[in-house]
Design an enzyme around this catalytic site. Structure first.
Site, PDB file in Angstrom:
ATOM      1  CD  GLU A 134      -1.531  -2.300   1.926  1.00  0.00           C
ATOM      2  OE1 GLU A 134      -2.204  -3.324   1.725  1.00  0.00           O
ATOM      3  OE2 GLU A 134      -0.493  -2.306   2.632  1.00  0.00           O
TER       4      GLU A 134
ATOM      5  CE1 TYR B 208       7.944   0.332  -3.231  1.00  0.00           C
ATOM      6  CE2 TYR B 208       6.097   1.810  -2.901  1.00  0.00           C
ATOM      7  CZ  TYR B 208       7.202   1.150  -2.410  1.00  0.00           C
ATOM      8  OH  TYR B 208       7.566   1.309  -1.099  1.00  0.00           O
TER       9      TYR B 208
END
Length: 153
Positions: free
Chosen positions: A107, A119
């Protein structure tokens, strides 16, 4: 400077430095007890980036069956922008593969484009949103996923 950093397993003696980084990096920092608990878990991987004998960053993950959750990744402010965060995440992915994990989840705050871009560049894809996940400030969480069977980095 990044080449002077080595990655190694986190030790209990690293926790004072890890807590300093945690408190400086997050508005709702984990407690030292949380890190101590993770260090005892067989399904968790806790690593530090060691810069000259002192942690300058860390990453934590845990595995349930064939899924891994990338918890916190943080690098002290003066060591940011040197690729240490990427190295930490790559090490977590290596450890996840060794545990025969097929997918990794995380998250991230929508207000953190630096982490989101890292990411995404590493192959994570946006797969969902958790409403009101974060507090202080209140914010949703973006859920990202990397299929390890589809990409080897």
């Amino acid at each position: 400077m990044s080449s002077a950093v080595t990655l190694r397993p986190m030790l209990a003696g690293d926790l004072p430095a890890v807590m300093e980084i945690e408190i400086m990096s997050y508005t709702m920092p984990w407690t030292e007890a949380t890190f101590r608990g993770l260090l005892r878990r067989r399904d968790a991987d806790c690593i530090v980036a060691d810069g000259g004998g002192r942690p300058v960053g860390y990453a934590v993950s845990w595995t349930v069956l064939d899924q891994c959750e990338l918890g916190n990744v943080a690098v002290t402010e003066e060591w940011r922008g040197l690729g240490i965060g990427r190295r930490l995440v790559n090490e977590i992915l290596r450890l996840a593969r060794a545990r025969h994990v097929s997918e990794v989840f995380l998250e991230v705050r929508p207000s953190n484009p630096v982490a989101q871009n890292l990411y995404a560049d590493m192959g994570f894809e946006l797969v969902g949103r958790r409403k009101n996940y974060y507090m202080e400030p209140a914010e949703d969480a973006l859920v990202m996923r990397l299929a390890l069977t589809a990409r080897r980095s």
